[in-house]
Design an enzyme around this catalytic site. Sequence first.
Site, short mmCIF file in Angstrom:
data_model
loop_
_atom_site.label_atom_id
_atom_site.label_comp_id
_atom_site.label_asym_id
_atom_site.label_seq_id
_atom_site.Cartn_x
_atom_site.Cartn_y
_atom_site.Cartn_z
N GLU B 60 27.57 40.45 127.17
CA GLU B 60 28.92 40.96 126.92
C GLU B 60 29.42 41.89 128.02
OE1 GLU B 60 26.64 40.56 124.59
OE2 GLU B 60 27.63 39.21 123.17
N HIS B 129 28.25 42.67 111.42
CA HIS B 129 29.13 41.55 111.78
C HIS B 129 30.43 41.63 110.99
CE1 HIS B 129 25.38 39.96 113.46
NE2 HIS B 129 26.07 39.01 114.06
C1 LIG Z 1 25.18 40.95 121.49
C2 LIG Z 1 25.36 39.73 120.69
N1 LIG Z 1 26.09 38.74 121.21
C3 LIG Z 1 26.28 37.60 120.51
C4 LIG Z 1 25.74 37.46 119.28
C5 LIG Z 1 25.97 36.19 118.48
N2 LIG Z 1 24.75 35.43 118.45
C6 LIG Z 1 23.91 35.51 117.40
S1 LIG Z 1 22.55 34.63 117.64
C7 LIG Z 1 23.05 34.13 119.15
C8 LIG Z 1 22.17 33.25 119.95
C9 LIG Z 1 20.94 33.94 120.33
O1 LIG Z 1 20.10 33.06 120.95
P1 LIG Z 1 18.58 33.39 121.18
O2 LIG Z 1 18.45 34.77 121.72
O3 LIG Z 1 18.02 32.29 121.98
O4 LIG Z 1 17.94 33.42 119.72
P2 LIG Z 1 17.89 32.24 118.65
O5 LIG Z 1 19.11 32.40 117.81
O6 LIG Z 1 17.84 30.95 119.38
O7 LIG Z 1 16.67 32.52 117.84
C10 LIG Z 1 24.29 34.64 119.45
C11 LIG Z 1 25.03 34.38 120.68
C12 LIG Z 1 25.01 38.54 118.75
N3 LIG Z 1 24.47 38.50 117.52
N4 LIG Z 1 24.82 39.66 119.48
#
Ligand SMILES: Cc1ncc(C[n+]2csc(CCOP(=O)(O)OP(=O)(O)O)c2C)c(N)n1
Lengths: 326, 321
Positions: B60, B129
């Site tokens: 971000e 959220h």
């Molecule tokens: C700072 C932030 N940006 C965006 C999100 C929205 N978001 C939730 S899970 C996710 C993907 C995360 O991917 P990863 O770190 O690979 O974990 P996974 O969900 O695949 O276990 C996103 C973009 C968030 N929760 N926090």
Amino acid sequence: MSHVRDQPATGVLDDLDLYRRIYRQMLLIRGFEDLVQSLFLAGEVYGTTHLYSGQEAIATGVASVLEERDRVAATYRGHGHALALGVDPQKLLDEMLGRTSGVNGGRAGSMNVNSPDDRLIGSFGIVGGSIAAATGAALALGRTTGGVAVAYFGDGAMNQGYVFECLNFSQVFKLPLVLVCENNGYGEYTPYRSVTAGEICARVEVMGVPAETIDGMSVWTVRESAERAVAHARAGDGPVFVEALTYRFVGHSRSDPGAYRPDGELDRWRARDPIVVLRAQLEAEGVDAADLDEAEREMSVQLEQMRERGLAAPFPAELTAREFKD
Amino acid sequence: MPAIAFRTAIRDALDDELAADERVILFGEDVAVAGGVFATTTGLYDKYGPERVFDTPISELALAGAAFGSAVHGLRPVIEIMFGDFLTLAMDSLVNQSTKYWFLTQEQISVPLVIRSVVGAGGRFGAIHSQMPASWFMGVPGLKIVAPSTPADASALLKAAIRDDNPVLFFEHKRLYGLEGEVNGAAGRLGEAVVVREGRDITLVTAMKSVHDGLEAADELQAEGMSVEVIDLRTLRPLDLDTVVASVRKTNRIVVVEEGPLTGGWAGEVLASVVEHALGDLDDAWRIATPDTPIPYSPPLEDAFLPGPGRIAREIRARAR
Ligand SMILES: Cc1ncc(C[n+]2csc(CCOP(=O)(O)OP(=O)(O)O)c2C)c(N)n1
Ligand SMILES: [Mg+2]
């Protein structure tokens, strides 16, 4: 990454009773997630949920080497992390159902579960946030109990400032921190390769932090790697990084269209289902298949009872939150 | 004019602005190939290609910084911060770079960027959220904050925000995405409130989802013979005080309904200004906001936490009789 074996070798599992328990633990996580999903579809679990199905070997393998004095920071995909630490599954389910009997009284919901008594610092809804929580925990544990802090996070978190700031911080101060990157290939709907430059472990190694990439679908591989990592951290040698390759068998969250998965990818990973892989290994090492079937039956009975009890539990009547501690 | 959903109004406004001005680019997490996790950018990647619409890493601060740097070098970036709760991570560049630059360059270079972000509670998304980050940004000079309540305003004000030469934070309430309404496609004007319902007895000032709650409460009170004037602020910064003060001079009472913590919110800012400008016309003035605690997950707790129509009607009935 180790390969899927046609014929499991014997003598791989150092302690068959332990692995029988690990097998049950993984069954519990998978069954719990299926239950949450069905309750979500029935409108009983609200908002959104991020399921751990497919990644069970990681939380289970790591938790199997942790001591009472260790602490864990989980992600919003944290049901498996919590269950592996021994959080009461009924209380965890009741939390998803928004009931008073939930592990956080219905305040937290799926993404924010915490249970300090079970060593779970919390589940962190901000991608990368778990790493900071564990870094601070390591700062304290290193000075007090000699415990180690573990942070789980995904491949997507590797692009957050939290990772680099905390890696450097923990290495400079040699904090007892184990960083477990669960690389499931995607951050939400985006393939990690398309948004991640270079190799994950290489990013870590430039800071002199030991890092290894392992097969996150094999629970004994995870366990061995975690044993080494925890020993290093506990010895005062600073943080360790483990990249566990894995895959989520379900959508990112409840609203996931899943259109981004190439044909056949899910099936290829399903063939490496950590529960199936462990079961084959247990059988190869002489555990009676009927025993394992029985464990599965017991688990489904237990889950069904949990569902009934959870749905019968009362909702909180009113929020009695104090802004500050007196 | 056919009615379209709020989310479609957002999508179409982005489409129109991308088509109208090639300096406009759009980036964020899962906004391109997947079309946005709230389906607000569907088809834009296919139409404009990866040069103009692209997915980013989960970074971000890099998003906000890239928006700033590109905005002062000829582009007009629109970025999406998926949930308003994640604005904390983007905040440094927005607050310490984007909103300072116009001033520090002696008004030579402005920063035409838009940060779209999904905000608000009621969706059972829990403490991290569901927040309403408006008050985190109210005290940042040089920033505009837009907070629409209808598809028509979502479209008109998003277009205005993209054409505006200043940094604009554009809030989309997650519980409004499905709301349908007519949209005429013209750009609106930032900084203008609107009286959405005329009344004589009390002025109710609010924004976003709470506009609809306020209108529902006004209906309920109408049946009891009380006439509520409802003002939709539409832009929280700068605030359109003229519209509010004019209404208060007529009704002599004001209640401000803010989905957001009571302490430090924009409702306090509205009341302070009304007191400064119309003290002599005031018989009563108060705020209805959310408690000064994080947002609970459990449905009955979250419902009780929010200032819904029932509570709004109850408080007005109790105080304005
Ligand atoms: C700072 C932030 N940006 C965006 C999100 C929205 N978001 C939730 S899970 C996710 C993907 C995360 O991917 P990863 O770190 O690979 O974990 P996974 O969900 O695949 O276990 C996103 C973009 C968030 N929760 N926090
Ligand atoms: Mg991932």
